[in-house]
Design an enzyme around this catalytic site. Structure first.
Site, mmCIF file in Angstrom:
data_model
loop_
_atom_site.group_PDB
_atom_site.id
_atom_site.type_symbol
_atom_site.label_atom_id
_atom_site.label_comp_id
_atom_site.label_asym_id
_atom_site.label_seq_id
_atom_site.Cartn_x
_atom_site.Cartn_y
_atom_site.Cartn_z
ATOM 1 N N SER A 139 91.906 42.077 39.175
ATOM 2 C CA SER A 139 92.402 41.116 38.196
ATOM 3 C C SER A 139 91.964 41.539 36.801
ATOM 4 C CB SER A 139 91.840 39.718 38.500
ATOM 5 O OG SER A 139 92.086 38.809 37.446
ATOM 6 N N TYR A 151 84.591 33.705 40.664
ATOM 7 C CA TYR A 151 85.735 34.519 41.086
ATOM 8 C C TYR A 151 85.816 35.769 40.220
ATOM 9 C CZ TYR A 151 90.669 35.892 41.588
ATOM 10 O OH TYR A 151 91.835 36.584 41.790
#
Length: 245
Positions: A139, A151
């Site tokens: 990401s 995360y």
């Protein structure tokens, strides 16, 4: 990297980015295997993937991974591309005592440790082929953390591991290691953090195929490249740009 006539595993391929990746690989003439945690979601996805195979599997569970690897080794010896797309994210505030340690442990297990485990177990299958690849889906937050704090940390760990794996396997020869780094994507997965404002998963999947074809090992799709460039110029400015308005 050839993007046709491969046998490809896409974990978490029953929805979102994974499903779109599976669709585009299928359309390009590849044999696709997807995993998902429920039969209902797999069946719904397979209806959109002619010729694909679905396997119920939760990558966070060692026993599921062992069973998946056994099936792939026996039934799909031509497997030469693995796309580690399955992910887990939990929205919580580090300042409010919301059991962040346990939430982080769940994310690290799915987004990092499980990927290392599956890759390691599939190396004997991949190494048999003249051309093979591992794709780890991380990401933009691997570089600059966003709203999902722990995360983001799990994806940063995945980014570091991916670089190390690439260096290690380059010495062995035939297995290429790619990293796909999407920004916010409009999927159910990202809905809690405003996913409707993200790019379409179709764009992410198309950029992946283009990256594989052209041996672009870090595939920064959407505005990830812009954030990465800003990060190189000013980490503080990039951090500010990634925070919610």
């Amino acid at each position: 990297m050839n993007t046709q006539n491969n046998t490809i595993l896409v974990t978490g391929g029953s929805a979102g980015i994974g499903l779109e990746i599976a669709k585009q690989f299928t359309a390009a003439g590849n044999k696709v295997i997807i995993t998902g945690r429920t039969k209902e979601r797999l069946d719904k996805a397979l209806a959109q993937l002619p010729g694909a195979t679905g396997i119920i599997s939760d990558v966070s569970k060692k026993e599921d991974t062992d069973a998946l690897v056994a099936t792939l080794t026996k039934d799909f010896p031509a497997l030469n591309i693995v796309v580690n797309n399955a992910g887990h994210a939990l929205l919580h505030d580090l300042s409010k005592g919301e059991n962040s340690a346990d939430k982080a442990a769940e994310e690290i297990l799915t987004n990092y440790i499980s990927i290392i485990r599956l890759n390691e177990k599939l190396l004997p299958v991949l190494s048999k082929h003249a051309e093979a690849a591992i794709v780890n889906v991380s990401s933009v937050v691997a570089f600059v953390p966003g709203a999902l704090s722990t995360y983001s940390a799990s994806k940063a760990a995945l980014h570091s591991y991916t670089q190390s794996l690439r260096i290690s396997l380059a010495r062995a020869g035939n297995i290429k290691v790619f990293e796909l780094m999407p920004p916010l994507v409009n999927t159910d997965f990202s809905a809690p953090i405003g996913g409707q404002n993200g790019i379409a998963p179709e764009v992410v999947a198309a950029d992946l195929l283009n990256g594989l074809k052209n041996n672009i090992y870090e595939i920064r799709t959407g505005n990830t490249q812009k954030i990465y460039d800003l990060y190189l110029q000013s980490p503080a400015a990039a951090l500010e740009a990634m925070q919610p308005a």
